[in-house]
Design a protein around this motif. Structure first.
Motif, mmCIF file in Angstrom:
data_model
loop_
_atom_site.group_PDB
_atom_site.id
_atom_site.type_symbol
_atom_site.label_atom_id
_atom_site.label_comp_id
_atom_site.label_asym_id
_atom_site.label_seq_id
_atom_site.Cartn_x
_atom_site.Cartn_y
_atom_site.Cartn_z
ATOM 1 N N LEU A 251 7.035 10.333 -7.462
ATOM 2 C CA LEU A 251 6.893 9.132 -6.644
ATOM 3 C C LEU A 251 8.250 8.482 -6.426
ATOM 4 O O LEU A 251 9.118 8.538 -7.292
ATOM 5 C CB LEU A 251 5.959 8.117 -7.326
ATOM 6 N N ASP A 252 8.410 7.865 -5.258
ATOM 7 C CA ASP A 252 9.577 7.038 -4.993
ATOM 8 C C ASP A 252 9.251 5.636 -5.488
ATOM 9 O O ASP A 252 8.505 4.892 -4.853
ATOM 10 C CB ASP A 252 9.887 7.022 -3.500
ATOM 11 N N CYS A 253 9.781 5.291 -6.649
ATOM 12 C CA CYS A 253 9.412 4.021 -7.285
ATOM 13 C C CYS A 253 10.298 2.854 -6.862
ATOM 14 O O CYS A 253 10.180 1.757 -7.408
ATOM 15 C CB CYS A 253 9.472 4.184 -8.806
ATOM 16 N N SER A 254 11.187 3.071 -5.891
ATOM 17 C CA SER A 254 12.134 2.019 -5.522
ATOM 18 C C SER A 254 11.465 0.849 -4.800
ATOM 19 O O SER A 254 11.921 -0.285 -4.906
ATOM 20 C CB SER A 254 13.250 2.600 -4.647
ATOM 21 N N ARG A 255 10.428 1.115 -4.024
ATOM 22 C CA ARG A 255 9.737 0.044 -3.306
ATOM 23 C C ARG A 255 8.242 0.338 -3.259
ATOM 24 O O ARG A 255 7.668 0.624 -2.226
ATOM 25 C CB ARG A 255 10.277 -0.080 -1.874
ATOM 26 N N MET A 256 7.587 0.269 -4.432
ATOM 27 C CA MET A 256 6.171 0.586 -4.497
ATOM 28 C C MET A 256 5.322 -0.549 -3.945
ATOM 29 O O MET A 256 5.681 -1.728 -4.043
ATOM 30 C CB MET A 256 5.758 0.872 -5.945
ATOM 31 N N HIS A 257 4.200 -0.185 -3.366
ATOM 32 C CA HIS A 257 3.246 -1.176 -2.881
ATOM 33 C C HIS A 257 2.726 -1.973 -4.078
ATOM 34 O O HIS A 257 2.493 -1.404 -5.153
ATOM 35 C CB HIS A 257 2.090 -0.471 -2.169
ATOM 36 N N PRO A 258 2.531 -3.286 -3.920
ATOM 37 C CA PRO A 258 2.042 -4.082 -5.057
ATOM 38 C C PRO A 258 0.693 -3.632 -5.600
ATOM 39 O O PRO A 258 0.382 -3.890 -6.767
ATOM 40 C CB PRO A 258 1.974 -5.510 -4.490
ATOM 41 N N LEU A 259 -0.098 -2.954 -4.797
ATOM 42 C CA LEU A 259 -1.354 -2.403 -5.317
ATOM 43 C C LEU A 259 -1.079 -1.423 -6.442
ATOM 44 O O LEU A 259 -1.813 -1.361 -7.429
ATOM 45 C CB LEU A 259 -2.119 -1.715 -4.183
ATOM 46 N N LEU A 260 0.000 -0.648 -6.318
ATOM 47 C CA LEU A 260 0.352 0.323 -7.352
ATOM 48 C C LEU A 260 1.124 -0.317 -8.493
ATOM 49 O O LEU A 260 0.954 0.065 -9.654
ATOM 50 C CB LEU A 260 1.173 1.461 -6.740
ATOM 51 N N THR A 261 1.976 -1.284 -8.193
ATOM 52 C CA THR A 261 2.774 -1.897 -9.264
ATOM 53 C C THR A 261 1.902 -2.680 -10.235
ATOM 54 O O THR A 261 2.263 -2.853 -11.398
ATOM 55 C CB THR A 261 3.871 -2.816 -8.702
ATOM 56 N N GLU A 262 0.755 -3.186 -9.774
ATOM 57 C CA GLU A 262 -0.088 -3.956 -10.690
ATOM 58 C C GLU A 262 -1.046 -3.076 -11.500
ATOM 59 O O GLU A 262 -1.778 -3.578 -12.347
ATOM 60 C CB GLU A 262 -0.858 -5.041 -9.944
ATOM 61 N N LEU A 263 -1.020 -1.765 -11.264
ATOM 62 C CA LEU A 263 -1.772 -0.870 -12.147
ATOM 63 C C LEU A 263 -1.238 -1.016 -13.575
ATOM 64 O O LEU A 263 -0.030 -1.143 -13.781
ATOM 65 C CB LEU A 263 -1.624 0.579 -11.700
ATOM 66 N N PRO A 264 -2.099 -0.985 -14.578
ATOM 67 C CA PRO A 264 -1.632 -1.100 -15.965
ATOM 68 C C PRO A 264 -0.832 0.118 -16.383
ATOM 69 O O PRO A 264 -0.798 1.136 -15.688
ATOM 70 C CB PRO A 264 -2.936 -1.217 -16.760
ATOM 71 N N GLU A 265 -0.173 0.018 -17.523
ATOM 72 C CA GLU A 265 0.624 1.141 -18.029
ATOM 73 C C GLU A 265 -0.225 2.393 -18.182
ATOM 74 O O GLU A 265 0.226 3.508 -17.894
ATOM 75 C CB GLU A 265 1.246 0.770 -19.376
ATOM 76 N N VAL A 266 -1.456 2.224 -18.640
ATOM 77 C CA VAL A 266 -2.391 3.341 -18.814
ATOM 78 C C VAL A 266 -3.718 2.977 -18.156
ATOM 79 O O VAL A 266 -4.292 1.930 -18.450
ATOM 80 C CB VAL A 266 -2.627 3.657 -20.305
ATOM 81 N N VAL A 267 -4.178 3.817 -17.249
ATOM 82 C CA VAL A 267 -5.528 3.705 -16.700
ATOM 83 C C VAL A 267 -6.394 4.706 -17.453
ATOM 84 O O VAL A 267 -6.242 5.916 -17.299
ATOM 85 C CB VAL A 267 -5.546 4.006 -15.188
ATOM 86 N N HIS A 268 -7.273 4.195 -18.298
ATOM 87 C CA HIS A 268 -8.114 5.045 -19.143
ATOM 88 C C HIS A 268 -9.541 4.995 -18.614
ATOM 89 O O HIS A 268 -10.157 3.925 -18.532
ATOM 90 C CB HIS A 268 -8.070 4.546 -20.596
#
Length: 316
Positions: free
Chosen positions: A115-132
């Motif tokens: 992934l290009d993490c330089s300008r991620m959509h806020p929908l993705l940035t607010e995902l938690p460290e781990v989605v279980h």
């Protein structure tokens, strides 16, 4: 395009990688932090995930885990404290190379998305460290179907698998995020997409980002007054509709610069700017660099990442 599809497409780079691993005994493997997202699906047996931040999760058969921000972590047969895990863990590549046979007690499907993490959509940035996502009968049927298809494709390597595998891995990422959104108890974006007014405005902007949207036109699309749209959209998204639209157009422009050879004039037209100069000025204000320099740096990063992938291909 819908928001989730756009958010993923904007940062997705190249083809994902996947592995099917069999393990027995007191095994323990380490993955350092990386640029991208990783996943694990336990097909048989059970294991433990321990993140560098100290989160410890038991994974039983059928459980799925997404690490959307590439957090460093350990995966092990048994629970360990952080110090023990660091001491016992072998590098991930070695663990792959030492994978056992189908008779082993634990079977794990795992992989990584670039992934290009330089300008991620806020929908993705607010995902938690781990989605279980623990396995629960009757829950997330689409995710379970994707896992079954992916495991079967890896098992048989039938004709067309070179096309099927990347597509199924991309589908798995979508279903993991969709499942999280369906079960999330916090975060602004599940609420934004669940609010009919905000969702209608977002759908309009993402369907036609180059259209001459105004607050009045977006309010008409949502079927509410301009004031109502501004209030509800800003409350959910964190910025007014036209400010979000400007930001999203620049993210699209960055993707075009990164992934295509289109001229700046062509890109400006595609994302709703009247001239290359107007796009260049807005782009430099958002990204802190010119479009030309951004394209050059993106090409250099891509070449470097490609060389790294070729260097490790022998252990995939």
């Amino acid at each position: 395009m819908d928001v989730v599809s756009d958010a993923i497409s904007a940062v997705h780079l190249g083809h994902p990688r996947s592995h099917r691993v069999w393990a027995d005994g007191d095994w323990c493997t380490r993955v350092d932090a990386f640029q991208g997202a990783g996943f694990y699906v336990v097909l048989k047996g059970n294991c433990w995930l321990l993140t560098d931040s100290g989160e410890s999760i038991s994974l039983d058969a059928g459980a799925a885990v997404l690490l959307p921000h590439g957090a460093g972590h350990v995966v092990a047969a048994r629970p360990n404290d952080a110090e023990t895990a660091r001491r016992k863990a072998v590098p991930f590549e070695r663990w792959l190379a030492e994978s056992g046979s189908e008779r082993a007690g634990t079977e794990v499907l795992c992989g990584r998305y670039r992934l290009d993490c330089s300008r991620m959509h806020p929908l993705l940035t607010e995902l938690p460290e781990v989605v279980h996502l623990p396995h629960r009968v009757g829950r997330n049927p689409e995710l379970r179907a994707a896992i079954d298809l992916l495991a079967g494709e890896l098992d048989r390597r039938r004709p067309g698998s070179c096309v099927a595998l990347p597509s199924l891995l991309d589908l798995l990422l979508v279903y993991l995020i969709r499942s999280w959104m369906g079960e999330a108890t916090r975060g602004s974006w599940p609420g934004a997409l669940g609010d009919p007014v905000t969702a209608a405005a977002l759908r309009a902007m993402h369907s036609a980002p180059a259209a001459p949207w105004t607050n009045d036109r977006l309010a008409a699309e949502a079927g509410v007054s301009r004031a109502t749209l501004a209030r509800r959209f800003t409350a959910h998204v964190g910025r007014p509709p036209t400010a979000y639209l400007t930001w999203w157009r620049l993210i699209l422009a960055a993707g075009q610069l990164r992934d295509t050879a289109a001229t700046l004039a062509t890109i400006a037209t595609r994302v709703g700017y009247g001239s290359p100069y107007a796009l260049s000025h807005a782009f430099e204000r958002e990204f802190g660099t010119t479009p030309g320099r951004y394209r050059t740096l993106a090409a250099e990063r891509s070449a470097s990442a490609g060389a790294g992938s070729r260097a490790t291909a022998s252990v995939s």
